[in-house]
Design a protein around this motif. Structure first.
Motif, PDB file in Angstrom:
ATOM      1  N   ALA A 171      41.597  10.399 -51.965  1.00 25.54           N
ATOM      2  CA  ALA A 171      40.478  10.796 -52.678  1.00 25.54           C
ATOM      3  C   ALA A 171      39.240   9.988 -52.914  1.00 25.54           C
ATOM      4  N   HIS A 172      39.380   9.130 -52.227  1.00 23.83           N
ATOM      5  CA  HIS A 172      37.757   8.278 -52.024  1.00 23.83           C
ATOM      6  C   HIS A 172      37.022   8.152 -51.409  1.00 23.83           C
ATOM      7  N   CYS A 173      37.217   9.815 -50.823  1.00 27.70           N
ATOM      8  CA  CYS A 173      36.375  10.751 -49.991  1.00 27.70           C
ATOM      9  C   CYS A 173      35.383  10.927 -50.955  1.00 27.70           C
ATOM     10  N   LEU A 174      36.044  11.169 -52.278  1.00 29.52           N
ATOM     11  CA  LEU A 174      35.248  11.920 -53.689  1.00 29.52           C
ATOM     12  C   LEU A 174      34.342  10.764 -53.850  1.00 29.52           C
ATOM     13  N   GLY A 175      32.605  10.904 -55.054  1.00 29.80           N
ATOM     14  CA  GLY A 175      32.567  10.392 -55.516  1.00 29.80           C
ATOM     15  C   GLY A 175      31.988   9.299 -55.187  1.00 29.80           C
ATOM     16  N   ARG A 176      31.878   8.179 -56.019  1.00 31.32           N
ATOM     17  CA  ARG A 176      31.032   6.124 -55.780  1.00 31.32           C
ATOM     18  C   ARG A 176      31.320   5.417 -56.943  1.00 31.32           C
ATOM     19  N   THR A 177      31.527   4.057 -56.001  1.00 34.85           N
ATOM     20  CA  THR A 177      31.753   3.329 -57.732  1.00 34.85           C
ATOM     21  C   THR A 177      30.392   3.374 -58.848  1.00 34.85           C
ATOM     22  N   HIS A 178      30.272   3.023 -59.412  1.00 37.35           N
ATOM     23  CA  HIS A 178      29.258   2.212 -60.883  1.00 37.35           C
ATOM     24  C   HIS A 178      29.543   1.126 -60.643  1.00 37.35           C
ATOM     25  N   PRO A 187      25.637   1.417 -51.752  1.00 35.21           N
ATOM     26  CA  PRO A 187      24.123   2.283 -51.264  1.00 35.21           C
ATOM     27  C   PRO A 187      24.785   3.622 -51.115  1.00 35.21           C
ATOM     28  N   TRP A 188      24.605   4.106 -52.488  1.00 37.86           N
ATOM     29  CA  TRP A 188      25.078   5.343 -51.953  1.00 37.86           C
ATOM     30  C   TRP A 188      24.600   7.288 -51.519  1.00 37.86           C
ATOM     31  N   GLY A 189      24.231   7.164 -50.157  1.00 36.45           N
ATOM     32  CA  GLY A 189      23.861   8.443 -49.531  1.00 36.45           C
ATOM     33  C   GLY A 189      24.338   8.635 -49.172  1.00 36.45           C
ATOM     34  N   ALA A 190      25.896   8.384 -48.741  1.00 41.10           N
ATOM     35  CA  ALA A 190      27.848   8.313 -48.750  1.00 41.10           C
ATOM     36  C   ALA A 190      27.496   9.956 -49.926  1.00 41.10           C
ATOM     37  N   ALA A 191      27.721   9.149 -50.721  1.00 38.19           N
ATOM     38  CA  ALA A 191      28.629   9.820 -52.107  1.00 38.19           C
ATOM     39  C   ALA A 191      28.597  11.665 -52.008  1.00 38.19           C
ATOM     40  N   ASN A 197      38.483  14.618 -44.427  1.00 36.70           N
ATOM     41  CA  ASN A 197      39.317  13.297 -44.626  1.00 36.70           C
ATOM     42  C   ASN A 197      38.201  12.031 -43.546  1.00 36.70           C
ATOM     43  N   GLU A 198      37.229  11.866 -44.096  1.00 38.38           N
ATOM     44  CA  GLU A 198      36.453  11.581 -43.905  1.00 38.38           C
ATOM     45  C   GLU A 198      36.422   9.619 -44.195  1.00 38.38           C
ATOM     46  N   PHE A 199      37.330   9.573 -45.199  1.00 44.54           N
ATOM     47  CA  PHE A 199      37.777   7.943 -45.648  1.00 44.54           C
ATOM     48  C   PHE A 199      37.884   7.473 -45.097  1.00 44.54           C
ATOM     49  N   PHE A 200      39.179   8.390 -43.618  1.00 45.69           N
ATOM     50  CA  PHE A 200      40.233   7.653 -43.251  1.00 45.69           C
ATOM     51  C   PHE A 200      39.160   7.994 -42.220  1.00 45.69           C
ATOM     52  N   LEU A 201      38.188   8.682 -41.853  1.00 40.67           N
ATOM     53  CA  LEU A 201      37.404   9.143 -40.303  1.00 40.67           C
ATOM     54  C   LEU A 201      36.333   6.759 -41.127  1.00 40.67           C
ATOM     55  N   ASN A 202      35.994   7.116 -41.877  1.00 46.80           N
ATOM     56  CA  ASN A 202      35.103   5.955 -42.167  1.00 46.80           C
ATOM     57  C   ASN A 202      35.543   4.460 -41.874  1.00 46.80           C
ATOM     58  N   LEU A 203      36.986   4.334 -42.061  1.00 41.26           N
ATOM     59  CA  LEU A 203      37.860   2.869 -41.965  1.00 41.26           C
ATOM     60  C   LEU A 203      37.916   2.860 -40.714  1.00 41.26           C
ATOM     61  N   MET A 228      33.849  -0.296 -48.346  1.00 43.89           N
ATOM     62  CA  MET A 228      34.582   0.021 -48.707  1.00 43.89           C
ATOM     63  C   MET A 228      35.473  -0.785 -50.236  1.00 43.89           C
ATOM     64  N   LEU A 229      36.285  -0.600 -50.760  1.00 41.81           N
ATOM     65  CA  LEU A 229      36.840  -1.997 -51.685  1.00 41.81           C
ATOM     66  C   LEU A 229      38.384  -2.315 -50.794  1.00 41.81           C
ATOM     67  N   PRO A 230      38.193  -4.094 -51.152  1.00 42.02           N
ATOM     68  CA  PRO A 230      39.219  -4.646 -50.942  1.00 42.02           C
ATOM     69  C   PRO A 230      40.153  -3.523 -50.459  1.00 42.02           C
TER      70      PRO A 230
HETATM   71  C1  LIG Z   1      34.094   9.333 -47.313  1.00 40.24           C
HETATM   72  C2  LIG Z   1      32.671   8.168 -48.283  1.00 40.24           C
HETATM   73  O1  LIG Z   1      33.420   7.404 -49.161  1.00 40.24           O
HETATM   74  C3  LIG Z   1      33.715   6.632 -48.851  1.00 40.24           C
HETATM   75  O2  LIG Z   1      34.583   6.363 -47.791  1.00 40.24           O
HETATM   76  C4  LIG Z   1      34.791   5.304 -50.866  1.00 40.24           C
HETATM   77  C5  LIG Z   1      34.984   4.468 -49.529  1.00 40.24           C
HETATM   78  N1  LIG Z   1      35.761   4.224 -50.696  1.00 40.24           N
HETATM   79  C6  LIG Z   1      35.148   4.337 -51.892  1.00 40.24           C
HETATM   80  C7  LIG Z   1      36.819   3.968 -53.283  1.00 40.24           C
HETATM   81  C8  LIG Z   1      35.618   4.431 -54.567  1.00 40.24           C
HETATM   82  C9  LIG Z   1      35.342   5.361 -54.545  1.00 40.24           C
HETATM   83  C10 LIG Z   1      34.181   5.949 -54.006  1.00 40.24           C
HETATM   84  C11 LIG Z   1      34.721   5.542 -52.464  1.00 40.24           C
HETATM   85  C12 LIG Z   1      34.360   6.315 -51.458  1.00 40.24           C
HETATM   86  N2  LIG Z   1      33.426   7.481 -51.865  1.00 40.24           N
END
Ligand SMILES: CCOC(=O)c1cnc2ccccc2c1N
Ligand code: HEM
Length: 290
Positions: A171-178, A187-191, A197-203, A228-230
């Motif tokens: 679900a961390h494919c969604l939104g952003r950290t603030h 740097p939030w072009g990526a939000a 499943n982009e979160f997993f591809l990014n990882l 990515m968060l720790p």
């Molecule tokens: C798919 C691009 O987003 C990411 O890879 C990503 C990764 N970790 C997050 C952790 C918290 C909030 C948003 C996050 C987030 N959007």
């Protein structure tokens, strides 16, 4: 403690689809929030945080009592920023006063995932508002600064295994950290406001560098501007988690299927539903031609 969901005798699937649609239309209309990300991600996080206080060992907390409505819980430092989601849902509660707060907060997350093109999340009604003195203490939600052992141990309290944890973290494919909410930034072009499943591809595909951010917290950044968060990065530091990261990066249908099951389980933690309670699978606005 047993939290028995109440049987809602005078409301039908049509009534609940009407609530779904009211939230979904508002979500579609109010698209400018948070730099045009919209309310989907914060509604998803609100559903998760209102459920993630559950402790399976004594069945306290969780989504049942809707205690996020009380300041003791909504002012938990872990919940910073979620008032935006609660304020978004307040008019929905006015329009449908018969819906409990627990049902409202969890349904908000179901609408968000489905309207952001994610999987259908089966959902059951019947949560019952509990009095303020039943509000769980602060500190039950996870910190972002630790590694795999912490993540694994944390989710044991919610009765969630390795596979469910990795699926849910998608679900961390969604939104952003603030930065002002949690001390993490990106740097939030990526939000994104589309469930993929982009979160997993990014990882797996990004070149991660551990850096100290402006709030002096360590986070992983990539040259392409992802973060990515720790606790996110922990999923590729641990062999058991890594296997599921690879599965979901290469099989989107499996990710959707597993996420839907795990998110339902998260939103229903601690609740006993009567046999007679229906399980709703709501139509999206698009599938209704709305
Ligand atoms: C798919 C691009 O987003 C990411 O890879 C990503 C990764 N970790 C997050 C952790 C918290 C909030 C948003 C996050 C987030 N959007
Ligand atoms: C180890 C577990 C987790 C940790 C430590 C964690 C931590 C965080 C942090 C620090 C943020 C940034 C919030 C902000 O700065 O506004 C965030 C955002 C978010 N989290 Fe998590 N999270 C975890 C698990 C989950 C789960 C299980 C879900 C849902 C299934 C979820 C959904 C979200 C969403 C949708 C956002 C974006 C919110 C927005 O854009 O306003 N997270 N998370």
């Amino acid at each position: 403690i047993v939290h028995m969901a109440q049987e809602i005798k005078d409301k039908s699937e049509k009534d609940y689809q009407e609530v779904y649609n009211a939230i979904a239309v508002k979500l579609r209309e109010e698209d400018e929030f948070d730099g045009y990300i919209g309310y989907g991600p914060v509604l998803t996080r609100l559903a998760w945080h209102s459920s993630g206080t559950w402790d399976k060992n004594n069945n306290t907390g969780g989504s049942f009592g809707g205690t996020y409505q009380f300041q003791k819980e909504s002012n938990d430092p872990s919940n910073k920023g979620l008032h935006n989601g609660a304020e978004f849902l307040a008019p929905i509660h006015k329009q449908f006063p018969w819906l409990s707060h627990g049902d409202l907060y969890t349904l908000g997350g179901v609408v968000a995932i489905q309207e952001l093109q994610g999987p259908v999340i089966p959902w059951r009604p019947g949560r019952v508002d509990l009095p303020e003195d039943m509000t769980p203490d602060n500190g039950r939600l996870p910190d972002a600064v630790y590694g795999a052992d912490y993540v694994r141990n944390f989710f044991k309290r919610l009765d969630l295994n390795d596979q469910e944890v990795v699926a849910l973290m998608g679900a961390h494919c969604l939104g952003r950290t603030h930065l002002q909410n949690t001390g993490f930034d990106g740097p939030w072009g990526a939000a994104s406001n589309t469930f993929t499943n982009e979160f997993f591809l990014n990882l797996l595909n990004e070149n991660w560098k551990l850096e100290k951010n402006e709030a002096k917290n360590m986070q992983w950044n990539s040259p392409k501007g992802y973060m990515m968060l720790p606790t996110d990065h922990a999923l590729i530091e641990d062999d058991k988690y890594m296997a599921y990261v690879k599965l979901y990066a290469t099989n989107n249908d499996k990710f959707f299927e597993d996420f839907a099951k795990a998110f339902k389980k998260l939103l229903e933690g601690g609740i006993t539903f009567p046999q007679s309670t229906p399980t709703y699978r709501f139509e999206t606005l698009d599938s209704q031609g709305l």
